[in-house]
Structure formats: C-alpha cells, structure tokens
Design a protein around this motif. Structure first.
Motif, PDB file in Angstrom:
ATOM      1  N   GLU A 136      12.441  -0.700  -4.411  1.00  0.00           N
ATOM      2  CA  GLU A 136      10.761  -1.249  -4.939  1.00  0.00           C
ATOM      3  C   GLU A 136      11.465  -2.199  -5.746  1.00  0.00           C
ATOM      4  OE1 GLU A 136       8.491   0.150  -8.795  1.00  0.00           O
ATOM      5  OE2 GLU A 136       8.611   1.380  -6.921  1.00  0.00           O
ATOM      6  N   ALA A 162      11.382  -4.016   0.981  1.00  0.00           N
ATOM      7  CA  ALA A 162      10.197  -3.797   1.664  1.00  0.00           C
ATOM      8  C   ALA A 162      10.763  -3.174   2.580  1.00  0.00           C
ATOM      9  CB  ALA A 162       9.464  -5.372   1.948  1.00  0.00           C
ATOM     10  N   GLU A 174      13.043  -5.759  -3.375  1.00  0.00           N
ATOM     11  CA  GLU A 174      11.757  -6.111  -3.073  1.00  0.00           C
ATOM     12  C   GLU A 174      10.812  -7.090  -3.526  1.00  0.00           C
ATOM     13  OE1 GLU A 174       7.305  -5.783  -0.825  1.00  0.00           O
ATOM     14  OE2 GLU A 174       8.320  -3.862  -1.841  1.00  0.00           O
TER      15      GLU A 174
END
Length: 439
Positions: A49, A22, A52
């Motif tokens: 991305e 994140a 996470e």
C-alpha cells in the motif's frame, strides 16, 4: 545521459515499483490469505500500500484542494480556480471566492519552479485567502509542452512575470517564495525601466538566493563544485515518446526527487518504515500527516533544460543578480532603478536551502529605494518550508507581511479593487453570468 532511453528507463523503474506495490497489496488482501495465521501477510499488504501510493504520486500533479472560505456573515464560500492569463509554460490563476465582497489586498504569489508543482504553496494560498485576492503562477510540467513551443530559460521566466504584472496592474503586491525571488526582483527592475506604471506596490522576498555566496549551503556548494559540462551530461535527458513533450531536453522530476531524498536519506527511510508499521497496525489514514506531506513532496515535475542550466550558470555561478549584471534580451536590468516599490525580505534562521544572508542581499542592491521602503525579518528557529507554509508563517510571518502590504497601499489597503479579465476576455465577477464585478 542526454537521451530518451535514460528518461524512459527511469519512468519504467518507477512504473515497475508501482506495479510491485499494487501486486503485493492485492495478493495480501486476497480473502484466502486471511485463513493463514501469518502476520507477514499484513506486513506485505502494508508495504504494498505504501509503495504503490508513493510511486504513483511521482507522476501526478496534486490537486489544490482549497477548502471553503468563511466570510464576514459567517457563511462558507467555495473557491473557484480561474485562469487569468494562459501561456505555453505557465498560467496566471486566480483563486476566486464567488459572492464574497472583493478584497483590497491583491497578491501575486510567485511559486517556485524548482522540481515541485505550484501546489507546494497550497498552505500559503489557504492562509492568504480570507484577507486577499490571491493570484498564483501555475507553472507547467515541461514533459507535457511540445518542442514547438520553444525554449524557456531565466529570461523567459522573468518576462512571464513582467506580463503577469502588467495584466494585474499597479495595485498588486508580489510575494516570491524561494527560487523565484531573484527573478521577481529582476522583473520589478525591468518594469522600473520599461514600464514604471506597471510596477507592483510591494515585493516580499521569502528565502530566495539573491546572493548564493552570502552564506554557503549544500545547494550552493554543489553549484560551485560542478562544471556546466558535467551538469549537462549528468542531469539533462530528453522526454520519451509517452508524453507530448517528446524530444524536449529536460531536468527530469524523478532525477530531482532522487537528489532531494539523498540529501536526507536516513530521515526519509525512517519515515516510510514508520508508515508501513502504522498501516499494518491499522493506525494510518488516507490523509494522515505522512500522506499529506509525501503526496506533495513526491509529486515532481520536469524543468526545461535551459531553465535549469541558466539558473545554475547565471544565478548561482555567475551571480548576475547579486552583481546587478543581469540582462534580459540583451538589455541590462538595473536593480538600482527600483525607487518606489516597497521591498521586504524574510529569512529563516535554520534555512538549509537558502541560508540567512542570501535573500537579505537584495536590500543592498536597492540603491535607489528609500530606507523607509525597506524591511527585513529573520524568523528564529524556522527552516525553509516553515517560513512560507509552516507554523512560523502562520503565526508570525503572515501577519507581518499583511501589515507590510497595508502600510504600502493607498488608504491602508482599503482602496476599491480594479477589474481583472480572465483568459477568455471576460471580466471576472461575483454576480450572475455576464455581470462584471470588481475582484
């Protein structure tokens, strides 16, 4: 490893990786980063991305996401998920289609308790809904079940199936996928002895380890090579303070996931690398093929220690089902007592989890069942997942199973359905509130 510390440590590692992903995504998305002509920022954002999302999914139960069902008049109907029977370790749920004429085929889909949630059979449910009233065993994550709820092992699992079948009634057709196949067979045999009127009409066993020694796989080889002491010392941990099941001994989902991934580490590593490239190029989407698969694959649940250990000891090592030596609460369960429940076995030619022959062993145990009520199918070129949720299931196996169900149903499956009551005690219906309708 039978400590809360190791459980919390694994969760901390997962949480940290989610935070790193994140952070990387947020930092690379900062507007000022666009002023730098450095493609590395796009790669950092893509890595963040994917990372996470991957680590976030590991502790979240996926939604069923069942689409609408189109009925005979061409209209689309939404699907409601209703709890029919509620228990401490798992519920019986009904995928109800309001305002639709009730389907005569009543199917109990027994989902595996092998590390993933019951949503693993989502595609199976979707494929059956247009033609069947579908009920599913929705097992709960052991980390969320207080210690006060007691134990849950293979005998308890079997008795849960017995209770669900008694509730649904004798017009039910059972489809057991993978791990529960031997216990679904045992539950049917238990009813044949204790409550014959509650037995299902048919039993379809898909890729299950009835006799693990019939054809060895990496799974069975592991079960034979490790001792129960080694297994308990290396696999069992206690739920940490973060969850309601604090102190409960479990086989953690994160540890199971590590085992799943290590079996095909190279394939998974390449899949995630390819996804990072797709995200960086803007070619990925929220529900693309990678995310659709890994959102489910990475979502794992804890199993109670007693269920995991008793499965290994009694089903794999002791081969109690294969030897027809299984007992429930001290009572022998004789599979040979099944004499009027039609049984179909489905296997995949390339199944590397439950290899061909393991599930087929069930037919030899059914000594009291006429040959006319036995059926078998080997799907050429199909792997484990394909025989219950992939192309092989949709195109070949599902039609065979429906024909098998109809062949062993009163009036070819056109008999009027019976009422089923929900957990609240009300009869489920398709009409206005309070109106009892058949389902």
């Amino acid at each position: 490893m039978n400590y809360m510390f190791t459980y919390d440590f694994m969760e901390s590692v997962r949480n940290t990786n989610q935070w790193l992903g994140a952070t990387a995504r947020a930092m690379a998305s900062y507007p000022a980063a666009a002023a730098m002509a450095n493609p590395g920022m796009e790669w950092l954002k893509a890595w963040g991305e994917v990372t996470e999302r991957s680590f976030e999914r590991m502790v979240a139960k996926p939604d069923w996401n069942i689409p609408t069902v189109t009925v005979e008049d061409g209209t689309d109907h939404t699907v409601r998920i209703m709890t029919v029977v509620e228990r401490a370790f798992g519920n019986l749920i009904h995928f109800k289609v309001p305002n639709r004429a009730p389907r005569a085929r009543r199917v109990l889909l027994v989902a595996p308790m092998s590390g993933h949630y019951a949503t693993l059979v989502r595609k199976t449910v979707i494929s059956l809904l247009p033609d069947c009233e579908v009920f599913v065993t929705d097992w709960k994550n052991a980390r969320d079940i207080p210690v006060s709820a007691g134990k849950f092992d293979v005998e308890d699992y079997t008795l849960y199936l017995v209770d669900f079948l008694r509730h649904l009634g004798p017009d039910t057709h059972v489809i057991a996928v993978c791990q529960p196949a031997p216990l679904a067979l045992a539950a049917t045999a238990y009813l044949a002895e204790e409550d014959p009127a509650a037995q299902p009409r048919s039993l379809t066993l898909i890729g299950g380890p009835i006799d693990p020694e019939a054809n060895h796989t990496e799974v069975t080889d592991f079960g034979r090579s490790v001792t129960m002491g080694q297994l308990e010392a290396s696999a069992i941990q206690r739920v940490g303070f973060k969850y309601r099941g604090v102190g409960r001994p479990v086989y953690p989902g994160l540890l199971q996931l590590a085992s799943f991934i290590n079996m095909n580490l190279g394939t998974h590593a390449q899949a995630f690398l390819d996804q990072i490239f797709r995200v960086a190029k803007g070619e990925a989407s929220d529900h693309d093929k990678h995310n659709a698969f890994y959102d489910e694959y990475l979502a794992v649940m804890d199993m109670t220690a007693e269920f995991y250990l008793s499965t290994v000891e009694r089903v794999f090592k002791g081969r109690e089902i294969a030897r027809n030596a299984f007992t429930v609460e001290g009572k022998p369960v004789d599979i040979g007592r099944i004499d009027n429940v039609a049984v179909m076995v489905v296997e995949g030619e390339n199944d590397d989890i439950s290899a061909p022959g393991q599930c087929l062993a069930a037919l030899d145990l059914l000594t009291g069942l006429p040959q006319a009520k036995k059926s078998q199918h080997l799907e050429g070129g199909a792997g484990h997942y394909g025989i219950f949720a992939g192309r092989s299931w949709r195109n070949n196996i599902r039609p065979l199973v429906l024909k098998f169900i109809d062949r062993h149903s009163p009036d070819g499956g056109k008999r009027k359905p019976r009422l089923v009551r929900s957990a609240s005690g009300e009869a489920e219906g398709d009409g206005p509130a309070g109106a009892a309708m058949p389902v």
